[in-house]
Write a protein that holds these residues in place. Structure first.
Motif, short mmCIF file in Angstrom:
data_model
loop_
_atom_site.label_atom_id
_atom_site.label_comp_id
_atom_site.label_asym_id
_atom_site.label_seq_id
_atom_site.Cartn_x
_atom_site.Cartn_y
_atom_site.Cartn_z
N TYR A 1 27.55 -72.91 51.27
CA TYR A 1 28.49 -71.94 51.85
C TYR A 1 27.75 -70.71 52.37
CZ TYR A 1 32.48 -68.76 52.19
OH TYR A 1 33.43 -67.87 52.64
N GLN A 2 26.77 -70.25 51.59
CA GLN A 2 26.00 -69.08 52.02
C GLN A 2 25.22 -69.36 53.30
OE1 GLN A 2 23.28 -67.63 49.05
NE2 GLN A 2 22.79 -65.77 50.18
N LEU A 3 24.64 -70.58 53.40
CA LEU A 3 23.91 -70.94 54.60
C LEU A 3 24.82 -70.91 55.83
CD1 LEU A 3 21.73 -73.97 53.42
CD2 LEU A 3 20.87 -71.80 54.34
N CYS B 1 36.40 -74.88 51.10
CA CYS B 1 36.19 -73.43 51.25
C CYS B 1 37.05 -72.88 52.39
CB CYS B 1 34.71 -73.15 51.52
SG CYS B 1 33.59 -73.73 50.23
N ASP C 1 24.27 -77.70 45.74
CA ASP C 1 25.09 -76.59 45.26
C ASP C 1 26.01 -76.07 46.36
OD1 ASP C 1 26.15 -74.28 44.18
OD2 ASP C 1 24.30 -73.74 43.13
N LEU D 1 32.23 -78.51 51.59
CA LEU D 1 32.59 -77.27 52.28
C LEU D 1 34.04 -77.25 52.74
CD1 LEU D 1 29.33 -76.89 54.39
CD2 LEU D 1 30.14 -75.26 52.67
N SER E 1 27.74 -73.34 46.52
CA SER E 1 27.56 -71.92 46.83
C SER E 1 26.40 -71.69 47.78
CB SER E 1 27.34 -71.12 45.54
OG SER E 1 26.15 -71.53 44.87
N VAL E 2 25.33 -72.49 47.65
CA VAL E 2 24.19 -72.38 48.56
C VAL E 2 24.58 -72.86 49.95
CG1 VAL E 2 21.85 -73.18 49.04
CG2 VAL E 2 22.52 -72.64 46.69
N THR F 1 27.86 -69.44 56.26
CA THR F 1 28.49 -68.15 56.58
C THR F 1 27.48 -67.09 57.00
OG1 THR F 1 28.44 -67.58 54.21
CG2 THR F 1 30.47 -68.54 55.10
N SER F 2 26.18 -67.36 56.80
CA SER F 2 25.17 -66.39 57.22
C SER F 2 24.84 -66.51 58.70
CB SER F 2 23.89 -66.57 56.40
OG SER F 2 23.28 -67.82 56.66
#
Length: 269
Positions: A229-231, A94, A224, A91, A226-227, A233-234
């Motif tokens: 990062y999504q967790l 990012c 992953d 991370l 992308s997974v 940033t959500s």
């Protein structure tokens, strides 16, 4: 333990060795150089390391008078901790602020299932062990499946032995100590619907953490980026009222400040 990079974007790890044995000045110089180069430092440390290591880290942070050092000691077994550290390294590539990145460690621990196969639970003090299990530890050939995180579980391995695992797709990482067993790969991984199985070296603190060197440590994780990062940033972000850094969660990982207690308002009317 610094695991190999998950992908080409994974930031390299800096291993701080022998903190409780080397001269204080050397540790101060090393930490100052890291801060000067990177701006902020997140130190991920196992709770199985000697107490002198934690004292040295707090001393360094105090002497440098820096609020740019986050000390993170989650209650994870060593292999799970190594996986978490690598996820934070992923991370780091990012567009996350230092406070959000450091805070992400607490969030991601919820998605790591950590355990081990042990030849004995006689010295295991991280997971509740009943008298029956202690007695069976003395039976030659006995092996136990143990989950330490997120919820403690312990079973004697046999044809009907099962352990509750993650309810989402994840990979499994395996680190072999001085124990021969194919139970994790042959039985547990299929039961947990693991998407894949990889192997790593056993962390140096594992034997201390689990109370025996006759073990096979394992954990599941989300590989992953992308997974991950999504967790992160959500989750709703906030600002630390003390040091002003962006955070997620209820406590700042850099200055340790908790949210202020709301003042009681006088009743109206």
């Amino acid at each position: 333990m610094a695991l190999p990079a998950q992908d080409e974007r994974t930031a390299p790890a800096v291993v701080l060795k022998d903190l409780d044995r080397q001269p204080l000045e050397r540790t101060l110089d090393a930490m100052k150089a890291l801060i000067d180069h990177h701006g902020h430092v997140v130190v991920v440390c196992s709770d199985a390391v000697p107490s002198g290591v934690e004292r040295r880290l707090h001393t360094v942070r105090s002497l440098l008078e820096s609020d740019r050092i986050a000390l993170f000691r989650p209650n994870l077994p060593p292999l799970g901790l190594a996986v978490l550290a690598r996820q934070l390294r992923q991370l780091a590539s990012c567009d996350l602020s230092p406070g959000v990145l450091a805070s992400a460690g607490r969030l991601l621990t919820h998605y790591i299932h950590s355990g081990a196969v042990l030849a004995s639970v006689a010295r295991l003090d991280r997971v509740p062990v009943g008298l029956k299990a202690h007695a069976k530890s003395w039976v030659p050939g006995s092996q136990f499946g143990v989950i330490a995180h997120p919820e403690p579980q312990l079973v004697r391995i046999g044809p009907e032995a099962t352990l509750n695992g993650p309810d989402f797709g994840s990979w499994m990482l395996l680190a072999k100590g001085q124990l021969q067993s194919d139970w994790v790969g042959a039985t547990l991984a299929p039961a947990w619907n693991a998407l894949g199985l990889r192997e790593a070296d056993l962390p140096a603190e594992s034997a201390t953490w689990w109370g025996t060197g006759k073990l096979i440590e394992f954990c599941t994780y989300l590989p992953d980026l992308s997974v991950l990062y999504q967790l992160v940033t959500s989750v709703r972000q906030g600002v630390c009222h003390w040091c002003g850094i962006d955070v997620i969660g209820d406590r700042c990982v850099f200055c340790s400040a908790a949210p202020p207690v709301p003042e009681n308002r006088a009743p109206t009317g």
